[in-house]
Design a protein around this motif. Structure first.
Motif, PDB file in Angstrom:
ATOM      1  N   UNK A  46       0.836  -1.209   0.000  1.00 37.53           N
ATOM      2  CA  UNK A  46       0.000   0.000   0.000  1.00 37.53           C
ATOM      3  C   UNK A  46       0.868   1.256   0.000  1.00 37.53           C
ATOM      4  N   UNK A  47       1.923   1.243   0.804  1.00 39.10           N
ATOM      5  CA  UNK A  47       2.830   2.388   0.850  1.00 39.10           C
ATOM      6  C   UNK A  47       3.527   2.566  -0.501  1.00 39.10           C
ATOM      7  N   UNK A  48       3.949   1.472  -1.103  1.00 41.62           N
ATOM      8  CA  UNK A  48       4.631   1.542  -2.393  1.00 41.62           C
ATOM      9  C   UNK A  48       3.711   2.109  -3.469  1.00 41.62           C
ATOM     10  N   UNK A  49       2.446   1.708  -3.461  1.00 44.48           N
ATOM     11  CA  UNK A  49       1.502   2.210  -4.463  1.00 44.48           C
ATOM     12  C   UNK A  49       1.263   3.707  -4.305  1.00 44.48           C
ATOM     13  N   UNK A  50       1.375   4.199  -3.080  1.00 48.80           N
ATOM     14  CA  UNK A  50       1.121   5.624  -2.848  1.00 48.80           C
ATOM     15  C   UNK A  50       2.283   6.514  -3.290  1.00 48.80           C
ATOM     16  N   UNK A  51       3.475   5.910  -3.490  1.00 44.30           N
ATOM     17  CA  UNK A  51       4.650   6.740  -3.831  1.00 44.30           C
ATOM     18  C   UNK A  51       5.253   6.402  -5.181  1.00 44.30           C
TER      19      UNK A  51
END
Length: 342
Positions: A46-51
């Motif tokens: 989820x964090x990777x998709x946001x950045x």
């Protein structure tokens, strides 16, 4: 405790005074050295998709989520990404990770279980441990064992600063204890740090002998890699031999140069099969012996096979089923006891 990696184990003895703790320990501790859990990888995705872009995020998810055929890539993924730090190095786009998510998803420290390598008959306020210090090396990157490396760092004998070790003492299962009758012969079979509880057995029998009690045959079969590398308790075992307490000491070295034909502990048992069988099935009215096995599951399975073959060779069984029953009878009668892991 995967991929192509090598192990460097330094075996150290650590002795800690036992002190009663007055402060209750926290219920859980996060283990940042543990392999990333599936939940943590989900949070990381989820964090990777946001950045980053969707293509990168989608590619990452394909590495951690089972495909349409049910093939699970997770085991292979964590071979290459053994810790959260490895994960961040592989995907540096994720520079921040929510602390609450981390605590919720991180692995919990698991208790490490060690056998005490001493006897309270010799010292009621001291417990000795035999700990293999883990240092896995994968692609030139070191992965130290969480508990073992901590204990190595605080070992005063190695120049460490003495710090407290939080521990709970639990009794061994009732079958893995010395017989009440000190004249009963015992055969102790182990490899590596599996010898730890047997050092406690030997210490106890040594005290009993010094007190004037009659002590039966006491035999050790031990396996390690090399005599100059991990033959732990070598000096202590020699002393017990000199005292006449240890009536048999048979050591197998699996990596010794030049190599030996008897590389593993089960080979040493086969080499002395007649003597071992005579102790288990005496014909002169002597008390029958008791076997103890401590170490890895693989080692214990190989040792079992040796005794099954011995039962057939010495006429106690005519086939594998009957030999299995001989071993089961020993187990049911408390004459074959195991403390194994893995």
């Amino acid at each position: 405790m995967s991929g192509a990696h090598c192990h460097h184990h330094a075996h150290e003895r650590s002795e800690r005074n036992i002190k009663e703790s007055v402060c209750p320990p926290p219920k859980h501790h996060a283990d940042p050295t543990a392999s990333p859990s599936r939940l943590l990888l989900h949070c990381f995705a989820q964090q990777l998709r946001s950045v980053t872009d969707d293509a990168t995020a989608d590619a990452f998810e394909q590495l951690i989520i089972p495909d349409a055929n049910g093939v699970d890539p997770y085991p292979k993924f964590i071979q290459a990404n053994r810790t959260l730090l490895d994960l961040q190095r592989a995907y540096p786009q994720v520079k921040d990770f929510d602390f609450g998510q981390f605590l919720a998803a991180a692995g919990v420290m698991q208790p490490r279980r060690y056998s005490i390598a001493s006897s309270p008959l010799a010292n009621t306020s001291l417990a000795a441990l035999a700990v293999g210090v883990v240092d896995d090396v994968v692609q030139n990157r070191h992965y130290p064992g969480l508990a073992s490396s901590y204990m190595a760092r605080i070992d005063p004998a190695q120049g460490g600063a003495p710090l407290p070790v939080r521990a709970a003492l639990k009794p061994a299962k009732s079958t893995f204890a010395l017989p009440e009758d000190t004249e009963v012969p015992i055969l102790m079979i182990s490899a590596g740090t599996g010898i730890a509880p047997f050092m406690g057995f030997l210490q106890e029998r040594s005290v009993q002998k010094q007190q004037g009690q009659s002590v039966g045959n006491t035999i050790v079969f031990f396996g390690c890699r090399r005599e100059d590398h991990d033959y732990i308790f070598k000096e202590e075992l020699a002393i017990y031999q000199d005292q006449g307490l240890l009536t048999g000491l048979h050591v197998a070295f699996s990596r010794q140069e030049p190599p030996s034909a008897n590389k593993y502990v089960q080979h040493q048992i086969l080499l002395h099969a007649s003597d071992v069988w005579a102790l288990m099935h005496p014909t002169n009215g002597a008390k029958p012996g008791i076997i103890y096995v401590c170490g890895s599951g693989a080692m214990s399975r190989d040792v079992r096979k040796v005794f099954i073959n011995m039962a057939k060779s010495f006429g106690a069984a005519s086939n594998d089923d009957e030999a299995d029953q001989v071993l089961q009878d020993w187990i049911d009668g408390g004459r074959y006891n195991e403390d194994v892991w893995g």
